[in-house]
Design a protein around this motif. Structure first.
Motif, mmCIF file in Angstrom:
data_model
loop_
_atom_site.group_PDB
_atom_site.id
_atom_site.type_symbol
_atom_site.label_atom_id
_atom_site.label_comp_id
_atom_site.label_asym_id
_atom_site.label_seq_id
_atom_site.Cartn_x
_atom_site.Cartn_y
_atom_site.Cartn_z
ATOM 1 N N LEU A 150 0.823 -1.212 0.000
ATOM 2 C CA LEU A 150 0.000 0.000 0.000
ATOM 3 C C LEU A 150 0.857 1.262 0.000
ATOM 4 O O LEU A 150 0.443 2.300 -0.535
ATOM 5 C CB LEU A 150 -0.941 -0.004 1.211
ATOM 6 N N LYS A 151 2.050 1.187 0.572
ATOM 7 C CA LYS A 151 2.981 2.333 0.499
ATOM 8 C C LYS A 151 3.482 2.524 -0.927
ATOM 9 O O LYS A 151 3.588 3.636 -1.426
ATOM 10 C CB LYS A 151 4.184 2.080 1.425
ATOM 11 N N GLN A 152 3.809 1.408 -1.585
ATOM 12 C CA GLN A 152 4.385 1.485 -2.934
ATOM 13 C C GLN A 152 3.360 1.901 -3.977
ATOM 14 O O GLN A 152 3.657 2.714 -4.849
ATOM 15 C CB GLN A 152 4.978 0.120 -3.334
ATOM 16 N N THR A 153 2.161 1.322 -3.909
ATOM 17 C CA THR A 153 1.133 1.603 -4.922
ATOM 18 C C THR A 153 -0.201 1.883 -4.234
ATOM 19 O O THR A 153 -1.112 1.057 -4.261
ATOM 20 C CB THR A 153 1.001 0.414 -5.900
ATOM 21 N N PRO A 154 -0.338 3.058 -3.620
ATOM 22 C CA PRO A 154 -1.512 3.343 -2.787
ATOM 23 C C PRO A 154 -2.807 3.569 -3.563
ATOM 24 O O PRO A 154 -3.886 3.548 -2.975
ATOM 25 C CB PRO A 154 -1.108 4.616 -2.040
ATOM 26 N N ALA A 155 -2.709 3.790 -4.876
ATOM 27 C CA ALA A 155 -3.920 4.097 -5.647
ATOM 28 C C ALA A 155 -4.182 3.085 -6.749
ATOM 29 O O ALA A 155 -5.013 3.326 -7.621
ATOM 30 C CB ALA A 155 -3.800 5.499 -6.253
ATOM 31 N N VAL A 156 -3.489 1.967 -6.720
ATOM 32 C CA VAL A 156 -3.673 0.960 -7.766
ATOM 33 C C VAL A 156 -4.794 0.011 -7.346
ATOM 34 O O VAL A 156 -4.740 -0.589 -6.271
ATOM 35 C CB VAL A 156 -2.358 0.188 -8.015
ATOM 36 N N PRO A 157 -5.828 -0.149 -8.189
ATOM 37 C CA PRO A 157 -7.007 -0.924 -7.774
ATOM 38 C C PRO A 157 -6.726 -2.348 -7.314
ATOM 39 O O PRO A 157 -7.316 -2.810 -6.347
ATOM 40 C CB PRO A 157 -7.885 -0.909 -9.034
ATOM 41 N N TYR A 158 -5.812 -3.069 -8.016
ATOM 42 C CA TYR A 158 -5.606 -4.463 -7.595
ATOM 43 C C TYR A 158 -4.942 -4.527 -6.231
ATOM 44 O O TYR A 158 -5.230 -5.422 -5.432
ATOM 45 C CB TYR A 158 -4.843 -5.272 -8.651
ATOM 46 N N THR A 159 -4.048 -3.576 -5.903
ATOM 47 C CA THR A 159 -3.440 -3.541 -4.566
ATOM 48 C C THR A 159 -4.525 -3.302 -3.514
ATOM 49 O O THR A 159 -4.583 -3.986 -2.490
ATOM 50 C CB THR A 159 -2.379 -2.430 -4.469
ATOM 51 N N LEU A 160 -5.378 -2.337 -3.784
ATOM 52 C CA LEU A 160 -6.453 -1.997 -2.846
ATOM 53 C C LEU A 160 -7.413 -3.170 -2.670
ATOM 54 O O LEU A 160 -7.861 -3.463 -1.555
ATOM 55 C CB LEU A 160 -7.203 -0.769 -3.361
ATOM 56 N N ARG A 161 -7.723 -3.858 -3.773
ATOM 57 C CA ARG A 161 -8.681 -4.979 -3.692
ATOM 58 C C ARG A 161 -8.140 -6.113 -2.840
ATOM 59 O O ARG A 161 -8.845 -6.643 -1.969
ATOM 60 C CB ARG A 161 -8.990 -5.493 -5.103
ATOM 61 N N TYR A 162 -6.894 -6.509 -3.082
ATOM 62 C CA TYR A 162 -6.338 -7.630 -2.317
ATOM 63 C C TYR A 162 -6.062 -7.234 -0.862
ATOM 64 O O TYR A 162 -6.201 -8.061 0.041
ATOM 65 C CB TYR A 162 -5.081 -8.165 -2.991
ATOM 66 N N ALA A 163 -5.680 -5.979 -0.660
ATOM 67 C CA ALA A 163 -5.507 -5.506 0.726
ATOM 68 C C ALA A 163 -6.853 -5.543 1.455
ATOM 69 O O ALA A 163 -6.930 -5.933 2.627
ATOM 70 C CB ALA A 163 -4.930 -4.096 0.725
ATOM 71 N N ALA A 164 -7.914 -5.156 0.742
ATOM 72 C CA ALA A 164 -9.264 -5.195 1.340
ATOM 73 C C ALA A 164 -9.645 -6.625 1.710
ATOM 74 O O ALA A 164 -10.201 -6.871 2.789
ATOM 75 C CB ALA A 164 -10.277 -4.611 0.353
ATOM 76 N N LYS A 165 -9.339 -7.557 0.836
ATOM 77 C CA LYS A 165 -9.634 -8.964 1.128
ATOM 78 C C LYS A 165 -8.882 -9.425 2.380
ATOM 79 O O LYS A 165 -9.446 -10.121 3.235
ATOM 80 C CB LYS A 165 -9.248 -9.829 -0.069
ATOM 81 N N PHE A 166 -7.618 -9.007 2.497
ATOM 82 C CA PHE A 166 -6.806 -9.365 3.664
ATOM 83 C C PHE A 166 -7.465 -8.846 4.948
ATOM 84 O O PHE A 166 -7.631 -9.593 5.918
ATOM 85 C CB PHE A 166 -5.393 -8.780 3.501
ATOM 86 N N TYR A 167 -7.843 -7.555 4.947
ATOM 87 C CA TYR A 167 -8.397 -6.965 6.174
ATOM 88 C C TYR A 167 -9.799 -7.497 6.472
ATOM 89 O O TYR A 167 -10.169 -7.657 7.640
ATOM 90 C CB TYR A 167 -8.388 -5.434 6.076
ATOM 91 N N ARG A 168 -10.590 -7.799 5.428
ATOM 92 C CA ARG A 168 -11.903 -8.398 5.684
ATOM 93 C C ARG A 168 -11.740 -9.744 6.374
ATOM 94 O O ARG A 168 -12.432 -10.039 7.356
ATOM 95 C CB ARG A 168 -12.669 -8.565 4.364
ATOM 96 N N ARG A 169 -10.821 -10.565 5.860
ATOM 97 C CA ARG A 169 -10.623 -11.888 6.466
ATOM 98 C C ARG A 169 -10.046 -11.765 7.879
ATOM 99 O O ARG A 169 -10.251 -12.645 8.707
ATOM 100 C CB ARG A 169 -9.699 -12.729 5.580
ATOM 101 N N LYS A 170 -9.341 -10.667 8.134
ATOM 102 C CA LYS A 170 -8.789 -10.442 9.471
ATOM 103 C C LYS A 170 -9.868 -9.955 10.440
ATOM 104 O O LYS A 170 -9.663 -9.933 11.657
ATOM 105 C CB LYS A 170 -7.660 -9.400 9.365
ATOM 106 N N GLY A 171 -11.027 -9.557 9.886
ATOM 107 C CA GLY A 171 -12.114 -9.064 10.728
ATOM 108 C C GLY A 171 -12.237 -7.563 10.766
ATOM 109 O O GLY A 171 -13.130 -7.016 11.429
ATOM 110 N N GLU A 172 -11.345 -6.853 10.051
ATOM 111 C CA GLU A 172 -11.386 -5.385 10.015
ATOM 112 C C GLU A 172 -12.183 -4.952 8.787
ATOM 113 O O GLU A 172 -11.644 -4.452 7.787
ATOM 114 C CB GLU A 172 -9.966 -4.819 10.002
#
Length: 476
Positions: free
Chosen positions: A238-260
């Motif tokens: 997220l630091k390297q590519t903060p506005a790239v959709p695929y980074t945001l999508r997979y990061a979102a999946k990570f945090y959803r599965r973490k409960g956030e």
């Protein structure tokens, strides 16, 4: 051009290694959705876009936009000149093959022949090449990337392509990334001895700036319960590519599965602000609202009805958008149907299930999952027990080894045992339970069921055959 010359040209075209000879079928993808995804990659990928432009040209051809297809091939040629000025012929073989095919389909046969000749003349100068084919690592890799884009029925072929590419260049960043991504998609999640984890780590070490690999590595680490380690990779991506959709999508999946879930929703809304149309983003946002609903019900015994309804409607809205934008998106159909059930909207659930059955690219695993959830719907909501049994049974007709095979088998066993314990005299109930026992390797129980089925229907050939086969298996 005469008929003989045209036949000779067609024969030559079929020998070329390019998108038109890789059996990438139009009916296996939603073309507009795929074109939009590839367009976004042009915007966000800063390294060589050669493969992207070649793929776009093929998609445009499938969409009958021949001039647009040619324009993308011109961009592909510019990429080769920019990034590989000393290897123009070698790096242009796929592009020239695409040119030849597009001109052929346009009826411009002389221009098609010109590009066939360019490929032939270039192959003559390459070691180990045949008349129109060069077994080059970069061509294997380009085929692998194209196969990945056309969906999961192509993944095994993609794996072979990347393996062939890596034999030629084992430390190539792009080939390593492609191979790791393919194995990640093929591998079942939560596997403790994960080949994908090893390959993703290797690819990330070779190219730490490839944030697509980095976020997949984070998700794989989360799969194997190494969430803290995975989160460090997510934060770095997220630091390297903060506005790239695929980074945001997979990061979102990570945090959803973490409960956030709130954090996941925020990331997906950022991605949608950049690219508002992709079906996958709407699907993921709908999953987040569904997760939020589950969290609410877990935290509060009787959550406010207004809050529950709001989350259900938000989830339905985004699942519907995903289905509208990509009518072949199987998981959105399944999830939408389940959410309609949640809202007691059974007619719309039925309609959505029927649309899912019509998708022509379902894998064996998809079919099993669909029959399982439709069987559940028929049994629990519609109280149609016989219909439910038919669908659980249909799920068993696909291959073993998939997650929902066992689910269909257990659901079917439960229903049949209930019917038999309730005094059923239907031979079909005993025959089907015999099949379930057989699939479980419970030979003696299977024999007993088939014997009971034959007592009720003595001349049934399927029961006789199954019983004979089972008795022979014991005696052999």
């Amino acid at each position: 051009m005469g008929a003989d010359s045209k036949d000779s040209l067609k024969s030559s075209l079929l020998q070329l290694k390019c998108y038109f000879t890789w059996s990438l079928l139009k009916q296996d993808v939603e073309l507009d959705d795929l074109e939009e995804k590839i367009d976004h990659q042009v915007e966000f990928f800063t390294k060589s876009r050669l493969t992207i432009y070649n793929l776009l040209s093929y998609i445009c051809h499938l969409n009958n936009s021949k001039e647009k297809a040619l324009a993308n091939l011109q961009k592909a040629e510019e990429e080769v000149k920019r990034h590989h000025p000393d290897e123009i012929a070698r790096r242009s073989l796929v592009t020239w093959g695409n040119y030849a095919w597009i001109y052929y389909h346009m009826g411009r046969y002389e221009e098609a022949q010109l590009y066939v000749s360019k490929v032939e003349n270039s192959c003559k100068k390459l070691p180990g090449a045949s008349r129109w084919k060069a077994q080059l690592p970069e061509i294997y890799a380009e085929e692998g990337w194209a196969l990945l884009k056309f969906g999961k029925k192509y993944y095994e072929r993609a794996r072979t392509c990347f393996e062939n590419a890596l034999q030629g260049e084992p430390n190539n960043l792009e080939f390593s990334a492609g191979y790791a991504i393919t194995v990640y998609r093929l591998e079942s999640p939560f596997k403790s001895h994960s080949q994908a984890l090893r390959l993703l780590k290797r690819a990330a070490e070779l190219d730490p700036e490839n944030t697509f690999i980095v976020v997949l590595l984070a998700l794989k680490l989360q799969d194997v319960k190494r969430t803290e380690e995975g989160e460090r990779y997510i934060e770095e991506a997220l630091k390297q590519t903060p506005a790239v959709p695929y980074t945001l999508r997979y990061a979102a999946k990570f945090y959803r599965r973490k409960g956030e879930v709130d954090k996941a929703v925020e990331l997906l809304r950022k991605a949608l602000a950049v690219t508002p149309n992709p079906a996958i983003l709407h699907h993921q946002l709908a999953v987040c609202y569904r997760s939020e609903l589950a969290q609410l019900r877990e935290a509060v015994r009787h959550p406010p009805e207004e809050q529950v309804d709001k989350l259900i409607q938000l989830s339905i809205s985004h699942f519907k958008t995903a289905v509208e934008k990509n009518p072949k998106f199987f998981y959105s159909h399944i999830d939408l149907a389940k959410m309609y059930i949640e809202a007691n909207r059974y007619e719309e659930a039925e309609e959505t299930f029927q649309k899912a059955f019509q998708i022509n690219i379902l894998s064996h695993g998809d079919k099993q999952e669909l029959h399982y959830f439709y069987g559940n719907f028929k049994y629990f909501q519609m109280k149609e027990e016989s219909e439910a049994i038919e669908h659980y049974l249909e799920g068993l007709k696909s291959r073993k080894g998939y997650y929902y095979f066992a689910k269909c088998k257990n659901a079917l066993r439960m229903l049949l045992e209930q019917r038999i314990q309730g005094g059923s005299t239907d031979a079909a109930d005993f025959g089907r339970l015999g099949l379930v026992h057989h699939l479980c390797g419970e030979t003696h129980q299977a024999i007993q069921c088939y014997e009971q089925a034959l007592a009720l229907q003595p001349d049934h050939q399927d029961y006789l055959s199954a019983l004979c086969e089972l008795r022979l298996s014991i005696s052999s």
